[in-house]
Motif scaffolding. Structure first.
Motif, PDB file in Angstrom:
ATOM      1  N   SER A 271       9.414-133.048  -0.191  1.00  0.00           N
ATOM      2  CA  SER A 271       9.089-132.316   1.204  1.00  0.00           C
ATOM      3  C   SER A 271       9.038-130.969   1.286  1.00  0.00           C
ATOM      4  O   SER A 271       8.220-130.540   1.924  1.00  0.00           O
ATOM      5  CB  SER A 271      10.352-132.928   2.267  1.00  0.00           C
ATOM      6  OG  SER A 271      10.104-134.515   2.571  1.00  0.00           O
ATOM      7  N   ASP A 272       9.921-130.182   0.571  1.00  0.00           N
ATOM      8  CA  ASP A 272      10.042-128.647   0.687  1.00  0.00           C
ATOM      9  C   ASP A 272       9.872-128.089  -0.581  1.00  0.00           C
ATOM     10  O   ASP A 272      10.506-127.962  -1.249  1.00  0.00           O
ATOM     11  CB  ASP A 272      11.429-128.030   1.051  1.00  0.00           C
ATOM     12  CG  ASP A 272      11.397-127.017   1.462  1.00  0.00           C
ATOM     13  OD1 ASP A 272      10.452-126.133   1.438  1.00  0.00           O
ATOM     14  OD2 ASP A 272      12.591-126.501   1.669  1.00  0.00           O
ATOM     15  N   MET A 273       8.376-127.732  -0.895  1.00  0.00           N
ATOM     16  CA  MET A 273       7.346-128.082  -0.020  1.00  0.00           C
ATOM     17  C   MET A 273       5.969-128.599  -0.973  1.00  0.00           C
ATOM     18  O   MET A 273       5.051-128.151  -0.922  1.00  0.00           O
ATOM     19  CB  MET A 273       7.088-127.245   0.970  1.00  0.00           C
ATOM     20  CG  MET A 273       6.727-126.032   0.445  1.00  0.00           C
ATOM     21  SD  MET A 273       6.065-124.537   1.610  1.00  0.00           S
ATOM     22  CE  MET A 273       4.249-125.123   1.505  1.00  0.00           C
ATOM     23  N   LYS A 274       6.177-129.508  -1.792  1.00  0.00           N
ATOM     24  CA  LYS A 274       5.045-129.470  -2.775  1.00  0.00           C
ATOM     25  C   LYS A 274       4.137-130.811  -2.154  1.00  0.00           C
ATOM     26  O   LYS A 274       3.026-130.554  -2.472  1.00  0.00           O
ATOM     27  CB  LYS A 274       5.554-130.165  -4.006  1.00  0.00           C
ATOM     28  CG  LYS A 274       6.286-128.905  -5.017  1.00  0.00           C
ATOM     29  CD  LYS A 274       6.822-129.188  -6.103  1.00  0.00           C
ATOM     30  CE  LYS A 274       7.133-127.809  -6.955  1.00  0.00           C
ATOM     31  NZ  LYS A 274       7.728-128.177  -8.204  1.00  0.00           N
TER      32      LYS A 274
ATOM     33  N   GLY B 176       1.854-121.409   1.240  1.00  0.00           N
ATOM     34  CA  GLY B 176       3.024-122.430   1.041  1.00  0.00           C
ATOM     35  C   GLY B 176       3.718-121.852  -0.435  1.00  0.00           C
ATOM     36  O   GLY B 176       3.127-120.854  -1.211  1.00  0.00           O
ATOM     37  N   HIS B 177       4.967-121.911  -0.553  1.00  0.00           N
ATOM     38  CA  HIS B 177       5.747-121.594  -1.620  1.00  0.00           C
ATOM     39  C   HIS B 177       5.865-122.520  -2.769  1.00  0.00           C
ATOM     40  O   HIS B 177       5.942-123.740  -2.221  1.00  0.00           O
ATOM     41  CB  HIS B 177       6.938-121.043  -1.187  1.00  0.00           C
ATOM     42  CG  HIS B 177       7.901-122.009  -0.645  1.00  0.00           C
ATOM     43  ND1 HIS B 177       8.933-123.061  -1.320  1.00  0.00           N
ATOM     44  CD2 HIS B 177       8.377-122.353   0.724  1.00  0.00           C
ATOM     45  CE1 HIS B 177       9.697-123.873  -0.408  1.00  0.00           C
ATOM     46  NE2 HIS B 177       9.172-123.512   0.575  1.00  0.00           N
ATOM     47  N   THR B 178       5.914-122.139  -3.918  1.00  0.00           N
ATOM     48  CA  THR B 178       5.956-122.907  -5.083  1.00  0.00           C
ATOM     49  C   THR B 178       7.100-123.344  -5.634  1.00  0.00           C
ATOM     50  O   THR B 178       7.328-124.042  -6.520  1.00  0.00           O
ATOM     51  CB  THR B 178       4.899-122.288  -6.324  1.00  0.00           C
ATOM     52  OG1 THR B 178       5.422-120.876  -6.467  1.00  0.00           O
ATOM     53  CG2 THR B 178       3.488-122.347  -6.014  1.00  0.00           C
TER      54      THR B 178
ATOM     55  N   ALA C 242       2.765-124.576   5.263  1.00  0.00           N
ATOM     56  CA  ALA C 242       2.788-125.872   5.155  1.00  0.00           C
ATOM     57  C   ALA C 242       4.194-126.348   5.019  1.00  0.00           C
ATOM     58  O   ALA C 242       4.804-127.220   4.147  1.00  0.00           O
ATOM     59  CB  ALA C 242       1.813-126.297   4.039  1.00  0.00           C
ATOM     60  N   GLU C 243       5.169-125.697   5.459  1.00  0.00           N
ATOM     61  CA  GLU C 243       6.664-125.955   5.545  1.00  0.00           C
ATOM     62  C   GLU C 243       6.736-127.420   6.128  1.00  0.00           C
ATOM     63  O   GLU C 243       6.236-127.933   6.893  1.00  0.00           O
ATOM     64  CB  GLU C 243       7.641-125.079   5.950  1.00  0.00           C
ATOM     65  CG  GLU C 243       7.723-123.609   5.201  1.00  0.00           C
ATOM     66  CD  GLU C 243       8.922-123.706   4.248  1.00  0.00           C
ATOM     67  OE1 GLU C 243       9.056-124.827   3.912  1.00  0.00           O
ATOM     68  OE2 GLU C 243       8.815-122.534   3.850  1.00  0.00           O
ATOM     69  N   PRO C 244       7.857-128.146   5.796  1.00  0.00           N
ATOM     70  CA  PRO C 244       8.240-129.582   6.224  1.00  0.00           C
ATOM     71  C   PRO C 244       8.714-129.463   7.496  1.00  0.00           C
ATOM     72  O   PRO C 244       9.926-128.876   7.722  1.00  0.00           O
ATOM     73  CB  PRO C 244       9.237-130.056   5.327  1.00  0.00           C
ATOM     74  CG  PRO C 244      10.017-128.683   4.756  1.00  0.00           C
ATOM     75  CD  PRO C 244       8.857-127.711   4.601  1.00  0.00           C
ATOM     76  N   THR C 245       7.714-129.860   8.455  1.00  0.00           N
ATOM     77  CA  THR C 245       8.414-130.048   9.899  1.00  0.00           C
ATOM     78  C   THR C 245       8.355-131.579  10.542  1.00  0.00           C
ATOM     79  O   THR C 245       9.066-132.042  11.378  1.00  0.00           O
ATOM     80  CB  THR C 245       7.100-129.254  10.894  1.00  0.00           C
ATOM     81  OG1 THR C 245       5.894-129.779  10.436  1.00  0.00           O
ATOM     82  CG2 THR C 245       7.340-127.709  10.688  1.00  0.00           C
TER      83      THR C 245
ATOM     84  N   ASP D  71       9.396-117.473  -4.877  1.00  0.00           N
ATOM     85  CA  ASP D  71      10.482-116.755  -4.181  1.00  0.00           C
ATOM     86  C   ASP D  71      11.000-116.789  -2.839  1.00  0.00           C
ATOM     87  O   ASP D  71      11.772-116.254  -2.196  1.00  0.00           O
ATOM     88  CB  ASP D  71      10.267-115.121  -4.243  1.00  0.00           C
ATOM     89  CG  ASP D  71      11.533-114.349  -4.155  1.00  0.00           C
ATOM     90  OD1 ASP D  71      12.504-114.631  -4.778  1.00  0.00           O
ATOM     91  OD2 ASP D  71      11.370-113.122  -3.494  1.00  0.00           O
ATOM     92  N   GLU D  72      10.352-118.021  -1.927  1.00  0.00           N
ATOM     93  CA  GLU D  72      10.759-118.323  -0.676  1.00  0.00           C
ATOM     94  C   GLU D  72      12.161-118.665  -0.280  1.00  0.00           C
ATOM     95  O   GLU D  72      12.800-118.163   0.486  1.00  0.00           O
ATOM     96  CB  GLU D  72       9.805-119.205   0.050  1.00  0.00           C
ATOM     97  CG  GLU D  72       9.528-119.315   1.543  1.00  0.00           C
ATOM     98  CD  GLU D  72      10.787-120.251   2.106  1.00  0.00           C
ATOM     99  OE1 GLU D  72      11.232-119.847   3.284  1.00  0.00           O
ATOM    100  OE2 GLU D  72      11.479-121.104   1.176  1.00  0.00           O
ATOM    101  N   GLU D  73      12.542-119.494  -1.488  1.00  0.00           N
ATOM    102  CA  GLU D  73      14.118-119.937  -1.411  1.00  0.00           C
ATOM    103  C   GLU D  73      15.142-119.009  -1.614  1.00  0.00           C
ATOM    104  O   GLU D  73      16.142-119.242  -1.368  1.00  0.00           O
ATOM    105  CB  GLU D  73      14.356-121.179  -2.412  1.00  0.00           C
ATOM    106  CG  GLU D  73      13.172-122.411  -2.196  1.00  0.00           C
ATOM    107  CD  GLU D  73      13.546-123.070  -0.503  1.00  0.00           C
ATOM    108  OE1 GLU D  73      14.636-122.732  -0.249  1.00  0.00           O
ATOM    109  OE2 GLU D  73      12.908-124.013  -0.326  1.00  0.00           O
ATOM    110  N   THR D  74      14.750-117.846  -2.081  1.00  0.00           N
ATOM    111  CA  THR D  74      15.828-116.822  -2.211  1.00  0.00           C
ATOM    112  C   THR D  74      15.342-115.425  -1.348  1.00  0.00           C
ATOM    113  O   THR D  74      15.479-114.190  -1.601  1.00  0.00           O
ATOM    114  CB  THR D  74      15.856-116.287  -3.632  1.00  0.00           C
ATOM    115  OG1 THR D  74      14.627-116.286  -4.455  1.00  0.00           O
ATOM    116  CG2 THR D  74      16.806-117.354  -4.520  1.00  0.00           C
TER     117      THR D  74
END
Ligand SMILES: [Zn+2]
Length: 429
Positions: free
Chosen positions: A133-136, A100-102, A193-196, A167-170
């Motif tokens: 949701s994305d993604m805490k 998961g990304h922080t 665990a990305e929001p689906t 860094d996932e968002e970039t």
């Protein structure tokens, strides 16, 4: 349970069955702890850019250590810490990775929020804030699930890894990709665990081809145009118009994923709310996103640079598109440089981890999940590129993701946590 999921071996061992039941009850009875964890994570800003996740990583390190988990923080790039830990048995060959990304996308204009984006307020059954949701919420789910599974680690036949990345968002280069290259993320299956949404499982995504196209011209006095000089901006304008023909390339996806793509088309139309938009899963999209050229209003420009974002559906190769772009560019005397490239990718819907996930989602939610492919990209691409069967599944309230007033249903976070616990026990049994 649907017939297509019946090939997954059932939980055989009695003690494991007992553990499974006990843990699922425990998730339910400690549900407020899980939603509070999600809320606490929202209260720690981790907007990217700038992408500083030191505080949230520190918080998660402490949280996991307090439950007895041995945690390491690794950092391939300064200021980009990843939290890695593992539990279970190294004797068996199976390794399940929970990722998961922080980081979160920026809040944007604060006035557009109806609540404090970093308040983490739990109200009316929802947890509110940037990253809800994305993604805490997903993070809280996999972290909580990991602590329970760590306690019951003697039941696991194989390794369970947990990796919380920046860094996932970039682009993910400093997070998941770096972990992958360093061997940290080696595994036989992965769940991100990305929001689906609670009843949807994502197993594929489009590819990326980002290009910089430069047209050249000849300088001249503006008062003589268009009769003297050669205008690089006008060349870029006709070239980019011609690039739209890329959207007519039709994908030829492999047979095993065709059915999933077909059903994803209606999901995309429903989510985006535009009839016909589902075509983006069958053809490339082209966005001329950035253009800069010329020197001054009264000079004929001798240079223009255009950044183009092309997204490739499953079944279209970057080379095929690039060939077409280069042919168009040559006609306009332009050069093409690839800035970023990542192929479309998917995990087969028949992979065991997908079947196990489907079965557990159905068991927890009592609804048959939809298996789909997405049009955006995520860190899943790095794992799939190394042949790791990867599915994305996480709680989501789709409205507000990367927008304003993001929130997530508290019950969904608890339900997703149950799915994570159950699927890990099934996969590692
Ligand atoms: Zn995300």
């Amino acid at each position: 349970m649907g017939r297509e999921v019946s090939t997954v071996p059932k939980v055989q061992n009695m003690s494991l069955t007992r553990t499974r039941k006990t843990l699922l009850h425990e998730v339910e009875s400690r549900s407020s702890e899980i939603t509070e964890l999600a809320s606490d994570l929202i209260k720690i800003p981790s907007e990217n850019p700038p992408g500083n996740v030191d505080k949230i990583t520190e918080f998660l390190v402490k949280y996991l250590r307090d439950t007895g988990v041995d945690v390491s923080v690794v950092e391939g790039f300064k200021g980009k810490p990843s939290l890695v830990c593992q539990t279970g048995s190294e004797q068996d060959s199976r390794i399940l990775l929970l990722n998961g990304h922080t980081d979160v996308v920026p809040v944007g204009s604060r006035e557009r929020w109806k609540f404090d984006p970093f308040g983490g307020e739990i109200k009316d059954g929802y947890i509110h804030g940037r990253g809800a949701s994305d993604m805490k919420a997903g993070l809280a789910g996999i972290v909580f699930a990991f602590t329970l599974l760590h306690r019951e680690r003697r039941e696991l036949k194989g390794l369970l890894k947990l990796q919380l990345v920046p860094d996932e968002e970039t682009g993910g280069l400093h997070g998941t990709k770096w972990l992958m290259n360093g061997g940290y993320a080696d595994s036989t299956a992965a769940i991100i665990a990305e929001p689906t949404g609670l009843e949807a499982i994502d197993i594929g995504q489009k590819g990326i081809l980002w290009l910089k196209i430069e047209t050249k011209g000849t300088l001249a006095h503006g008062s003589l145009a268009p009769y003297v000089g050669d205008n690089a901006i006008l060349k870029a304008a006709s070239l980019t118009k011609e690039l739209q023909s890329i959207t007519r390339i039709r994908a030829r996806p492999p047979k095993e994923i065709r059915q999933v793509i077909s059903s994803s088309i209606s999901i995309a139309e429903q989510l985006i709310g535009k009839k016909g938009i589902g075509r983006i899963l069958r053809t490339p999209t082209v966005n001329v996103g950035l253009i800069s050229g010329g020197t001054k209003v009264n000079m004929v420009p001798d240079m223009c640079s255009t950044d183009v974002d092309i997204r490739l559906p499953i079944g279209v190769k970057a080379q095929e598109v690039l060939r077409k772009v280069r042919t168009i560019a040559t006609k306009h005397d332009a050069s093409v440089v690839v800035i970023s490239e990542s192929p479309p990718n998917y995990t087969s819907p028949t992979e065991e981890i997908v079947k196990i996930l489907e079965r557990n989602v159905q068991e927890v939610t009592e609804r048959k999940p939809r298996v789909f492919v997405q049009w955006a990209t995520s860190d899943a691409r790095f794992l799939r590129a190394k042949g790791i069967a990867t599915a994305q599944y996480g709680p989501a309230h789709l409205e507000g993701i990367h927008g304003f007033n993001e929130k997530v249903r508290a019950d969904d976070v608890v339900a997703a946590t149950k799915v994570y616990v159950a699927l890990a026990l099934d996969y590692l049994s």
